[in-house]
Design an enzyme around this catalytic site. Structure first.
Site, PDB file in Angstrom:
ATOM      1  N   GLY A  46       1.207  -1.659  17.929  1.00  0.00           N
ATOM      2  CA  GLY A  46       0.391  -2.828  17.329  1.00  0.00           C
ATOM      3  C   GLY A  46       1.166  -3.887  16.190  1.00  0.00           C
ATOM      4  O   GLY A  46       2.244  -3.228  15.773  1.00  0.00           O
ATOM      5  N   GLN A  51       2.281  -9.707   9.297  1.00  0.00           N
ATOM      6  CA  GLN A  51       3.775  -8.726   9.498  1.00  0.00           C
ATOM      7  C   GLN A  51       4.462  -9.738  10.002  1.00  0.00           C
ATOM      8  O   GLN A  51       6.001  -9.671  10.217  1.00  0.00           O
ATOM      9  CB  GLN A  51       3.645  -7.853  10.539  1.00  0.00           C
ATOM     10  CG  GLN A  51       2.925  -6.442   9.822  1.00  0.00           C
ATOM     11  CD  GLN A  51       2.784  -5.369  10.944  1.00  0.00           C
ATOM     12  OE1 GLN A  51       1.920  -5.326  11.844  1.00  0.00           O
ATOM     13  NE2 GLN A  51       3.834  -4.281  10.733  1.00  0.00           N
ATOM     14  N   CYS A  88       5.266   2.297  10.834  1.00  0.00           N
ATOM     15  CA  CYS A  88       4.816   0.933  10.772  1.00  0.00           C
ATOM     16  C   CYS A  88       6.091  -0.024  11.058  1.00  0.00           C
ATOM     17  O   CYS A  88       7.081   0.509  10.398  1.00  0.00           O
ATOM     18  CB  CYS A  88       4.249   0.519   9.480  1.00  0.00           C
ATOM     19  SG  CYS A  88       3.843  -1.269   9.204  1.00  0.00           S
ATOM     20  N   LEU A  89       6.077  -0.912  11.889  1.00  0.00           N
ATOM     21  CA  LEU A  89       7.337  -1.806  12.104  1.00  0.00           C
ATOM     22  C   LEU A  89       7.757  -2.478  10.971  1.00  0.00           C
ATOM     23  O   LEU A  89       8.948  -2.834  10.772  1.00  0.00           O
ATOM     24  CB  LEU A  89       6.826  -3.017  13.269  1.00  0.00           C
ATOM     25  CG  LEU A  89       6.512  -2.213  14.525  1.00  0.00           C
ATOM     26  CD1 LEU A  89       6.219  -3.421  15.501  1.00  0.00           C
ATOM     27  CD2 LEU A  89       7.732  -1.549  15.407  1.00  0.00           C
ATOM     28  N   HIS A 130      -4.974   0.901  11.626  1.00  0.00           N
ATOM     29  CA  HIS A 130      -3.911   0.585  10.781  1.00  0.00           C
ATOM     30  C   HIS A 130      -3.552  -0.996  10.762  1.00  0.00           C
ATOM     31  O   HIS A 130      -3.261  -1.490   9.585  1.00  0.00           O
ATOM     32  CB  HIS A 130      -2.586   1.119  11.642  1.00  0.00           C
ATOM     33  CG  HIS A 130      -1.222   0.861  10.985  1.00  0.00           C
ATOM     34  ND1 HIS A 130      -0.547   1.867  10.440  1.00  0.00           N
ATOM     35  CD2 HIS A 130      -0.515  -0.164  11.093  1.00  0.00           C
ATOM     36  CE1 HIS A 130       0.868   1.267  10.086  1.00  0.00           C
ATOM     37  NE2 HIS A 130       0.666   0.143  10.648  1.00  0.00           N
ATOM     38  N   GLU A 131      -3.919  -1.744  12.029  1.00  0.00           N
ATOM     39  CA  GLU A 131      -3.640  -3.072  12.146  1.00  0.00           C
ATOM     40  C   GLU A 131      -4.588  -3.697  11.258  1.00  0.00           C
ATOM     41  O   GLU A 131      -4.250  -4.780  10.660  1.00  0.00           O
ATOM     42  CB  GLU A 131      -3.712  -3.733  13.311  1.00  0.00           C
ATOM     43  CG  GLU A 131      -2.461  -3.027  14.397  1.00  0.00           C
ATOM     44  CD  GLU A 131      -0.972  -2.948  13.677  1.00  0.00           C
ATOM     45  OE1 GLU A 131      -1.018  -3.772  13.039  1.00  0.00           O
ATOM     46  OE2 GLU A 131      -0.482  -1.964  13.939  1.00  0.00           O
ATOM     47  N   HIS A 134      -3.888  -4.131   7.711  1.00  0.00           N
ATOM     48  CA  HIS A 134      -2.825  -5.003   7.312  1.00  0.00           C
ATOM     49  C   HIS A 134      -3.430  -6.427   7.035  1.00  0.00           C
ATOM     50  O   HIS A 134      -3.075  -7.011   6.280  1.00  0.00           O
ATOM     51  CB  HIS A 134      -2.044  -5.233   8.650  1.00  0.00           C
ATOM     52  CG  HIS A 134      -0.651  -4.461   8.578  1.00  0.00           C
ATOM     53  ND1 HIS A 134       0.215  -4.417   7.638  1.00  0.00           N
ATOM     54  CD2 HIS A 134      -0.331  -3.451   9.799  1.00  0.00           C
ATOM     55  CE1 HIS A 134       1.051  -3.575   7.932  1.00  0.00           C
ATOM     56  NE2 HIS A 134       0.696  -2.832   9.013  1.00  0.00           N
TER      57      HIS A 134
HETATM   58 ZN    ZN Z   1       2.099  -1.625  10.231  1.00  0.00          ZN
END
Ligand code: ZN
Length: 155
Positions: A46, A51, A88-89, A130-131, A134
């Site tokens: 995701g 991000q 998380c990226l 999670h997304e 953000h």
């Molecule tokens: Zn993340």
């Protein structure tokens, strides 16, 4: 399509609530295509627009069944509980134990402004929460807890 630079760690974009998308235009389509390419390139499940430095309510998710785009997502229902390791990226090399609802029902627009509803459990639900966090300027680290005694946290 193009890869976008993933914002990391202390980048302010990760901590600012995002605005709703109002215009479903070519620019939005390009953003979504770039986000999908960037997510796949980074081996993520995701990615949220903040991000990549865009403070708009757009996320992409791919848990292995192909990419789903969600514009202005709204969680309609959640239930149950799952605990598991999450990463998380934007925080490469880190992970932590996070408890999330196990089920989610969510509605979201696609790039054309058509409204869809999705539901899923486990990894899909985890990715949606999670997304969507953000988009509110929240990162998963605030939710990390110790795993319950005896729980296997190997990936
Ligand atoms: Zn993340």
């Amino acid at each position: 399509m193009a890869l976008r630079n993933i914002r990391k760690e202390n980048d302010p974009c990760l901590y600012i609530p995002c605005r709703e998308v109002k215009k479903f235009d070519a620019r939005l389509a390009t953003l979504i295509d770039d986000m999908i390419e960037t997510m796949h390139d980074a081996d993520g499940v995701g990615l949220a627009a903040p991000q990549v430095g865009i403070l708009r309510r757009v996320v992409v998710i791919d848990i292995g069944d192909g990419p789903i785009e969600m514009v202005n997502p709204k969680i309609l229902e959640s239930s149950g509980e799952q605990g598991g390791m999450e990463g998380c990226l934007s925080f490469p090399g880190k992970s932590g134990y996070v408890v999330r609802p196990n089920y989610v029902r969510v509605e979201a627009y696609d790039r054309n402004g058509d409204l869809y509803e999705y539901e899923g459990e486990e990894l899909f639900a985890r990715a949606v929460f999670h997304e969507c966090d953000h988009l509110d300027g929240k990162v998963y680290l605030r939710l990390v807890t110790d795993p319950p005694e005896g729980e296997d946290t190997e990936e």
